[in-house]
Design a protein around this motif. Structure first.
Motif, mmCIF file in Angstrom:
data_model
loop_
_atom_site.group_PDB
_atom_site.id
_atom_site.type_symbol
_atom_site.label_atom_id
_atom_site.label_comp_id
_atom_site.label_asym_id
_atom_site.label_seq_id
_atom_site.Cartn_x
_atom_site.Cartn_y
_atom_site.Cartn_z
ATOM 1 N N VAL B 101 22.367 107.232 -46.348
ATOM 2 C CA VAL B 101 22.918 105.882 -46.329
ATOM 3 C C VAL B 101 24.414 105.920 -46.001
ATOM 4 N N LEU B 102 25.119 106.920 -46.539
ATOM 5 C CA LEU B 102 26.553 107.025 -46.244
ATOM 6 C C LEU B 102 26.782 107.277 -44.764
ATOM 7 N N ALA B 103 25.967 108.176 -44.171
ATOM 8 C CA ALA B 103 26.092 108.432 -42.731
ATOM 9 C C ALA B 103 25.797 107.166 -41.944
ATOM 10 N N LEU B 104 24.764 106.432 -42.365
ATOM 11 C CA LEU B 104 24.411 105.189 -41.682
ATOM 12 C C LEU B 104 25.560 104.188 -41.779
ATOM 13 N N ALA B 105 26.161 104.095 -42.966
ATOM 14 C CA ALA B 105 27.258 103.147 -43.146
ATOM 15 C C ALA B 105 28.418 103.477 -42.216
ATOM 16 N N PHE B 106 28.707 104.774 -42.069
ATOM 17 C CA PHE B 106 29.782 105.169 -41.165
ATOM 18 C C PHE B 106 29.428 104.804 -39.725
ATOM 19 N N GLY B 107 28.181 105.052 -39.343
ATOM 20 C CA GLY B 107 27.739 104.692 -37.996
ATOM 21 C C GLY B 107 27.873 103.205 -37.740
ATOM 22 N N VAL B 108 27.463 102.396 -38.711
ATOM 23 C CA VAL B 108 27.554 100.937 -38.566
ATOM 24 C C VAL B 108 29.016 100.520 -38.427
ATOM 25 N N LEU B 109 29.900 101.174 -39.192
ATOM 26 C CA LEU B 109 31.329 100.851 -39.101
ATOM 27 C C LEU B 109 31.843 101.097 -37.687
ATOM 28 N N ILE B 110 31.532 102.263 -37.122
ATOM 29 C CA ILE B 110 32.028 102.585 -35.780
ATOM 30 C C ILE B 110 31.442 101.629 -34.741
ATOM 31 N N VAL B 111 30.129 101.357 -34.868
ATOM 32 C CA VAL B 111 29.492 100.432 -33.924
ATOM 33 C C VAL B 111 30.175 99.069 -33.999
ATOM 34 N N ALA B 112 30.451 98.600 -35.211
ATOM 35 C CA ALA B 112 31.096 97.290 -35.367
ATOM 36 C C ALA B 112 32.493 97.301 -34.770
ATOM 37 N N LEU B 113 33.235 98.410 -34.994
ATOM 38 C CA LEU B 113 34.594 98.499 -34.433
ATOM 39 C C LEU B 113 34.555 98.445 -32.916
ATOM 40 N N VAL B 114 33.629 99.201 -32.307
ATOM 41 C CA VAL B 114 33.546 99.237 -30.842
ATOM 42 C C VAL B 114 33.189 97.858 -30.299
ATOM 43 N N LEU B 115 32.184 97.226 -30.908
ATOM 44 C CA LEU B 115 31.718 95.937 -30.391
ATOM 45 C C LEU B 115 32.770 94.847 -30.585
ATOM 46 N N VAL B 116 33.198 94.658 -31.828
ATOM 47 C CA VAL B 116 34.148 93.575 -32.125
ATOM 48 C C VAL B 116 35.476 93.836 -31.428
ATOM 49 N N GLY B 117 35.933 95.094 -31.467
ATOM 50 C CA GLY B 117 37.205 95.430 -30.829
ATOM 51 C C GLY B 117 37.180 95.147 -29.337
ATOM 52 N N SER B 118 36.109 95.581 -28.654
ATOM 53 C CA SER B 118 36.027 95.349 -27.204
ATOM 54 C C SER B 118 36.038 93.867 -26.892
ATOM 55 N N LEU B 119 35.188 93.113 -27.598
ATOM 56 C CA LEU B 119 35.076 91.680 -27.300
ATOM 57 C C LEU B 119 36.396 90.971 -27.580
ATOM 58 N N TRP B 120 37.012 91.314 -28.672
ATOM 59 C CA TRP B 120 38.266 90.677 -29.093
ATOM 60 C C TRP B 120 39.348 90.935 -28.045
ATOM 61 N N ILE B 121 39.547 92.224 -27.718
ATOM 62 C CA ILE B 121 40.619 92.585 -26.796
ATOM 63 C C ILE B 121 40.359 91.996 -25.414
ATOM 64 N N MET B 122 39.132 92.126 -24.935
ATOM 65 C CA MET B 122 38.848 91.656 -23.579
ATOM 66 C C MET B 122 38.956 90.143 -23.482
ATOM 67 N N ARG B 123 38.588 89.425 -24.556
ATOM 68 C CA ARG B 123 38.708 87.969 -24.520
ATOM 69 C C ARG B 123 40.187 87.569 -24.408
ATOM 70 N N HIS B 124 41.040 88.244 -25.180
ATOM 71 C CA HIS B 124 42.472 87.913 -25.127
ATOM 72 C C HIS B 124 43.061 88.278 -23.767
ATOM 73 N N LEU B 125 42.660 89.445 -23.247
ATOM 74 C CA LEU B 125 43.142 89.835 -21.919
ATOM 75 C C LEU B 125 42.747 88.790 -20.881
ATOM 76 N N ASP B 126 41.476 88.398 -20.932
ATOM 77 C CA ASP B 126 40.945 87.435 -19.978
ATOM 78 C C ASP B 126 41.706 86.124 -20.094
ATOM 79 N N HIS B 127 41.998 85.732 -21.331
ATOM 80 C CA HIS B 127 42.678 84.466 -21.580
ATOM 81 C C HIS B 127 44.115 84.510 -21.069
#
Lengths: 227, 140
Positions: B101-127
């Motif tokens: 479960v701890l390994a899974l939690a770490f994986g979910v954290l990284i996946v969330a960072l990649v997804l949210v970070g990409s969308l956030w940054i690219m939206r601001h860049l685009d704007h």
């Protein structure tokens, strides 16, 4: 080593009634302290290592998902998701992959029971359903490319083909691995090393189904909704 | 000697010994009972099927307020991934599963960072970027 192998059979201390039932998960680790139990069994170490690999595979997929989500609007005047996605085909793919995952689970049950015949039957069903999924995906890809909506048409379609194609490559590798496992069980039986490989394969196959859940939701259902 | 050791370990049933369970491994009582083991997978298949059907229904029908459909789809997908993890991969909240479960939690954290970070940054860049047509106009 003797501490490691003797650990499970060591009697629990005292005759307290909660000895067995009050601690079913052995949080107290019986009478042997955790530092004296030796390394975990290879079966656990191997599966855990493969679990870490699968999580890193999820992280790689998250990069493809992020690229797709960023580029979903960059259609360059070409078709959008609502124009090209066929939801009945996607529903068929989803059903095939879900049933394939279920059959893989049954193969795991047959493995635990050491039933070679049922293992081969369940794995064959897994393979047929997985191949059916791949056939649907290949049909979709060739159909799209034939319509002029190939990966070169727009950034949206590049990201789409990269993401869905990456999942398809994983399924293809899984199918090759699957047939290899059927052959290995046939030739070598349920040896310890074969059992570990079967455990890793079933983890891999179930993980692909998890990726597909994210994929059909984010790509197909949200795309076809015209949102 | 090490081969003998691993053989002894591997014939041991789950949930005993080291207090760890391998990911994907069923509990000991389900291992001993074929009906129960199959029942766990059948339950997972049923739940996943219901959630999949609900997803396709939610995307196709107009019963849900339009802008809420993506949120509903994501909720259903997360629920289905949970069903897959519990019933197919046997990742549980039990103490023998802590490492998994701890390994899974770490994986979910990284996946969330990649997804949210990409969308956030690219939206601001685009704007913040000037539209391509005005860049062309300035270069004349």
């Amino acid at each position: 080593m003797s501490a490691a192998t003797d650990a499970p059979s060591a009697p629990t201390r005292g005759d307290r009634p909660e000895g067995r039932h009050g601690d079913p998960n052995r949080l107290g680790h019986g009478t042997v302290p955790i530092s004296e139990q030796g390394p975990a069994p290879k079966r656990i170490v191997v599966a855990y290592g493969f679990w870490i690999f699968l999580l890193s595979d999820f992280v790689m997929f998250s990069g493809f998902f992020a690229a797709y989500a960023v580029l979903v609007g960059a259609t360059a005047g070409g078709p959008t998701g609502a124009d090209v996605f066929e939801l009945p085909l996607v529903a068929a793919e989803t059903v095939l992959l879900l049933l394939s995952s279920f059959a893989c689970g049954l193969a795991g049950v047959a493995t635990v029971q050491r039933s070679t015949r049922w293992f081969q039957v369940a794995m064959a069903a897994t393979a047929v359903l997985g191949a059916g999924f791949l056939a649907c995906e290949l049909y979709e890809f060739t159909h799209l490319i034939g319509e002029g909506a190939g990966p070169g048409r727009s950034a949206f379609l590049s990201a789409f083909f990269a993401l869905v194609g990456c999942h398809g490559v994983h399924v293809t590798i899984g199918l090759i691995w699957l047939t290899t496992m059927m052959a290995q069980v046939r030739a070598k039986g349920f040896r310890d090393d074969i059992l570990r490989r079967i455990a890793c394969f079933s983890l891999f196959w179930h993980a692909l189904d998890i990726i597909w859940v994210a994929l059909f939701t984010v790509v197909y259902l949200m795309g076809a909704g015209g949102a | 000697m090490s081969d003998e050791h691993s053989h002894v370990d591997d014939t041991r049933s789950a949930g005993q010994g080291h207090g760890h369970a391998a990911p994907g491994e069923q509990e000991a009582d389900a291992k001993a009972n074929v009906g129960k083991a199959v029942g766990i997978y059948a339950t997972g298949l049923l739940l996943a099927g219901i959630l999949t059907a609900a997803s396709f229904w939610a995307a196709g029908s107009h019963a849900i307020f339009g802008p809420a459909v993506p949120a509903a789809l994501i909720a259903l997908a997360v629920a289905q991934m949970g069903v897959h993890l519990v019933f197919f991969l046997h990742i549980t909240t039990g103490p023998d599963n802590t490492n998994n479960v701890l390994a899974l939690a770490f994986g979910v954290l990284i996946v969330a960072l990649v997804l949210v970070g990409s969308l956030w940054i690219m939206r601001h860049l685009d704007h913040n970027l000037m539209p391509m047509s005005s860049v062309m106009d300035m270069q004349r």
